[in-house]
Enzyme design. Structure first.
Site, PDB file in Angstrom:
ATOM      1  N   GLU A 115       0.834  -1.210   0.000  1.00 31.51           N
ATOM      2  CA  GLU A 115       0.000   0.000   0.000  1.00 31.51           C
ATOM      3  C   GLU A 115       0.867   1.258   0.000  1.00 31.51           C
ATOM      4  O   GLU A 115       0.407   2.331   0.392  1.00 31.51           O
ATOM      5  CB  GLU A 115      -0.930   0.013   1.238  1.00 31.51           C
ATOM      6  CG  GLU A 115      -1.757  -1.231   1.464  1.00 31.51           C
ATOM      7  CD  GLU A 115      -2.971  -1.366   0.538  1.00 31.51           C
ATOM      8  OE1 GLU A 115      -3.077  -0.562  -0.416  1.00 31.51           O
ATOM      9  OE2 GLU A 115      -3.763  -2.288   0.758  1.00 31.51           O
ATOM     10  N   HIS A 139      -2.777   1.915   8.753  1.00 34.17           N
ATOM     11  CA  HIS A 139      -3.836   1.070   8.174  1.00 34.17           C
ATOM     12  C   HIS A 139      -3.955  -0.200   8.993  1.00 34.17           C
ATOM     13  O   HIS A 139      -2.966  -0.897   9.221  1.00 34.17           O
ATOM     14  CB  HIS A 139      -3.482   0.738   6.718  1.00 34.17           C
ATOM     15  CG  HIS A 139      -4.310  -0.358   6.141  1.00 34.17           C
ATOM     16  ND1 HIS A 139      -5.691  -0.362   6.173  1.00 34.17           N
ATOM     17  CD2 HIS A 139      -3.963  -1.514   5.514  1.00 34.17           C
ATOM     18  CE1 HIS A 139      -6.137  -1.460   5.599  1.00 34.17           C
ATOM     19  NE2 HIS A 139      -5.123  -2.181   5.200  1.00 34.17           N
ATOM     20  N   HIS A 141      -6.879  -3.595  10.371  1.00 34.62           N
ATOM     21  CA  HIS A 141      -8.033  -4.421   9.988  1.00 34.62           C
ATOM     22  C   HIS A 141      -8.901  -4.719  11.211  1.00 34.62           C
ATOM     23  O   HIS A 141      -8.980  -5.879  11.633  1.00 34.62           O
ATOM     24  CB  HIS A 141      -7.563  -5.751   9.390  1.00 34.62           C
ATOM     25  CG  HIS A 141      -6.836  -5.657   8.084  1.00 34.62           C
ATOM     26  ND1 HIS A 141      -6.360  -6.774   7.416  1.00 34.62           N
ATOM     27  CD2 HIS A 141      -6.532  -4.594   7.310  1.00 34.62           C
ATOM     28  CE1 HIS A 141      -5.773  -6.391   6.286  1.00 34.62           C
ATOM     29  NE2 HIS A 141      -5.855  -5.069   6.201  1.00 34.62           N
ATOM     30  N   GLU A 169     -16.922  10.760  22.730  1.00 34.80           N
ATOM     31  CA  GLU A 169     -15.545  11.016  22.312  1.00 34.80           C
ATOM     32  C   GLU A 169     -15.401  11.121  20.786  1.00 34.80           C
ATOM     33  O   GLU A 169     -14.519  11.823  20.284  1.00 34.80           O
ATOM     34  CB  GLU A 169     -14.664   9.870  22.836  1.00 34.80           C
ATOM     35  CG  GLU A 169     -13.228  10.228  23.098  1.00 34.80           C
ATOM     36  CD  GLU A 169     -13.071  11.391  24.061  1.00 34.80           C
ATOM     37  OE1 GLU A 169     -13.960  11.623  24.898  1.00 34.80           O
ATOM     38  OE2 GLU A 169     -12.038  12.086  23.947  1.00 34.80           O
ATOM     39  N   HIS A 210     -12.665  -4.590   4.659  1.00 34.35           N
ATOM     40  CA  HIS A 210     -11.209  -4.652   4.644  1.00 34.35           C
ATOM     41  C   HIS A 210     -10.662  -3.979   5.910  1.00 34.35           C
ATOM     42  O   HIS A 210     -10.200  -4.672   6.806  1.00 34.35           O
ATOM     43  CB  HIS A 210     -10.683  -3.973   3.371  1.00 34.35           C
ATOM     44  CG  HIS A 210      -9.189  -4.003   3.240  1.00 34.35           C
ATOM     45  ND1 HIS A 210      -8.544  -3.842   2.051  1.00 34.35           N
ATOM     46  CD2 HIS A 210      -8.204  -4.162   4.171  1.00 34.35           C
ATOM     47  CE1 HIS A 210      -7.234  -3.922   2.227  1.00 34.35           C
ATOM     48  NE2 HIS A 210      -7.006  -4.111   3.517  1.00 34.35           N
TER      49      HIS A 210
HETATM   50  P1  13P Z   1       1.209  -5.397   3.197  1.00 34.21           P
HETATM   51  O1  13P Z   1       1.659  -6.629   3.932  1.00 34.21           O
HETATM   52  O2  13P Z   1       1.763  -5.309   1.809  1.00 34.21           O
HETATM   53  O3  13P Z   1       1.460  -4.156   4.000  1.00 34.21           O
HETATM   54  O4  13P Z   1      -0.372  -5.527   2.982  1.00 34.21           O
HETATM   55  C1  13P Z   1      -1.223  -5.731   4.058  1.00 34.21           C
HETATM   56  C2  13P Z   1      -2.537  -5.101   3.859  1.00 34.21           C
HETATM   57  O5  13P Z   1      -3.229  -4.905   4.816  1.00 34.21           O
HETATM   58  C3  13P Z   1      -2.997  -4.738   2.504  1.00 34.21           C
HETATM   59  O6  13P Z   1      -4.134  -3.955   2.560  1.00 34.21           O
HETATM   60 ZN    ZN Z   2      -5.218  -4.101   4.473  1.00 29.62          ZN
END
Ligand code: 13P
Ligand code: ZN
Length: 452
Positions: A115, A139, A141, A169, A210
């Site tokens: 990314e 980023h 998940h 909050e 995602h």
């Molecule tokens: P990477 O391992 O390349 O950082 O990818 C993980 C991810 O969450 C892709 O959206």
């Molecule tokens: Zn991801």
């Protein structure tokens, strides 16, 4: 000074480890980047060994000469603290902002996250939006947020209002609200571009099914943003899962009061009082049946419907499930449920501040509604039932039963077809073909140039 002895590297690794501890980084899920201050880059520059330049798909003039500490593609957040030289690296942007090169870390075959482009374009956009203060892109998940994207109509303004309504909050931590994209291929240029466009208006972008992409001036700010959003999503989900009437949430009026009191700027953001917003690229969805107050016919399966911005179908698509009546041991002791009065389907606005009376539940906090009156008006099947204590049983011990000994089961025979080797499909020459299993790492987005 060595990179791993610096405060910024230690704090970065702490963020990665905290994200792992929170369960937001299964396998290699997630990535993070930090833009070094000039003083921090100068402190560690003597340990840099530069690789060849690699061209970027876009020109990012604000990033010219900047250095970023960034996670490696395929790195597991669980292992970053134990193996930072493989899992992390520093890259440098050239003077024109159109190429990058590795200068520290990324041991072996490692290279920056898949990314990378999304991180870099978002750094550029957030620098412009914050007069250069923004330094972190993170980023992750988180599960509750991903689950929420399964049940809430794909509408950023609605999503924002639902999150803000859960805990006070939220309005402080992301007063610009969240932007919600349509689903995109991870690591794609399209995802990077869409995310950056959304980051012009907010520091928090949701990738449905995602994860979450957030920006912050500091590692604490970015992490705190992710945590607050995920916590609100969790509260929303837990509330839905109780199946209990949704008696109260922070109202739009109260959020605006907070905003006026603390200068959050929510009044001007236009998130309230405008029609539901359709995410970019969104065309069609299988909407859940509108929450109609009339009992739904049993066989009525919701057909996929065309949902366009501002359309009735879009307004009507709501995630609140019809609550199931609580199971009761003695049906005779429970009076029959009162018929639910008829009315209109919920609008997107009403979803945030639900008109519970329309579902047969009273709306608490109205001009003259007290808690007692609300409970009184709640359909009997949803009122708590008086606890009936079971009769004490006689204390005679049961006869011991003979033990049934299970025959040991044979282990399943190994599958002769394992490991599965997919056959190339005829007629697809030149297109993507499934590859036989290889030992090599999966993440190879950029050819690694020679050192020098
Ligand atoms: P990477 O391992 O390349 O950082 O990818 C993980 C991810 O969450 C892709 O959206
Ligand atoms: Zn991801």
């Amino acid at each position: 000074m060595k990179v791993l002895d610096t405060g910024f590297a230690r704090e970065f690794i702490r963020l990665c480890n905290d994200g792992w501890q929170f369960g937001w980084h299964e396998s290699n899920g997630g990535n993070a980047s930090y833009r070094l201050r000039k003083s921090e880059a100068n402190e560690v520059r003597s340990g840099f060994s530069a690789h060849g330049w690699q061209r970027l798909e876009v020109e990012l003039p604000r990033l010219a000469g900047e250095c970023f500490l960034i996670t490696a593609a395929g790195s597991h957040f669980r292992s970053i603290a134990h193996d930072p030289k493989h899992s992390l690296g520093i890259i440098e942007i050239d003077r024109s902002g159109s190429a990058w090169r590795e200068c520290w870390g990324f041991k072996g075959d490692a290279q920056p996250t898949s990314e990378l482009l999304a991180h870099l374009i978002c750094h550029e956009v957030r620098m412009a939006a914050t007069e250069g203060k923004s330094r972190v892109i993170y980023h992750c998940h988180p599960a509750d947020l991903a689950a929420m994207t399964n049940i809430v109509p794909p509408d950023g303004a609605l999503f924002t209002r639902l999150l803000w309504a859960q805990v006070s909050e939220c309005a402080f931590v992301f007063p610009e609200g969240v932007q919600l994209l349509s689903w995109e291929v991870p690591g794609s240029v399209a995802l990077a571009r869409k995310t950056a466009a959304a980051m012009e208006r907010t520091s928090a972008v949701i990738w449905p099914h995602h994860g979450l992409f957030v920006a912050g001036a500091t590692l604490d700010e970015a992490f705190g943003r992710a945590q607050t959003i995920e916590k609100a999503a969790g509260i929303y989900l837990k509330t839905c899962m109780t199946g209990r009437p949704y008696l109260s949430a922070i109202s739009e009026e109260d959020i605006l009061r907070m905003s006026r009191e603390y200068g959050l700027g929510i009044e001007e953001s236009g998130i309230f009082g405008r029609p539901a917003m359709r995410p970019e690229g969104f065309q069609q969805m299988s909407a859940p049946a509108p929450v109609s107050v009339a009992p739904a016919p049993v066989e009525a399966a919701p057909a996929p419907i065309e949902v366009n911005e501002g359309s009735e179908a879009f307004e009507a698509a709501v995630p609140i499930p019809e609550p199931e009546p609580a199971p009761v041991s003695d049906p005779a002791s429970v009076p029959e449920q009162e018929p639910i009065p008829s009315g209109e389907p919920l609008s997107a606005q009403e979803l945030v501040d639900p008109p519970l009376s329309a579902q047969g539940f009273p709306k608490l906090g109205g001009p003259e509604m007290t808690v007692e009156a609300a409970l009184e008006a709640t359909p009997p099947a949803f009122r708590s039932q008086p606890q009936v204590m079971p009769e004490p049983q006689s204390q005679t011990m049961p006869e011991p039963q003979p033990q049934v000994v299970q025959e040991p089961q044979p282990w399943p025979q190994p599958d002769p077809q394992f490991p599965y080797q997919p056959e190339p499909q005829a007629g697809l020459e030149g297109a993507y073909q499934p590859q036989p299993q290889r030992e090599e790492p999966v993440y190879r987005y950029y050819p690694k140039p020679p050192r020098g």
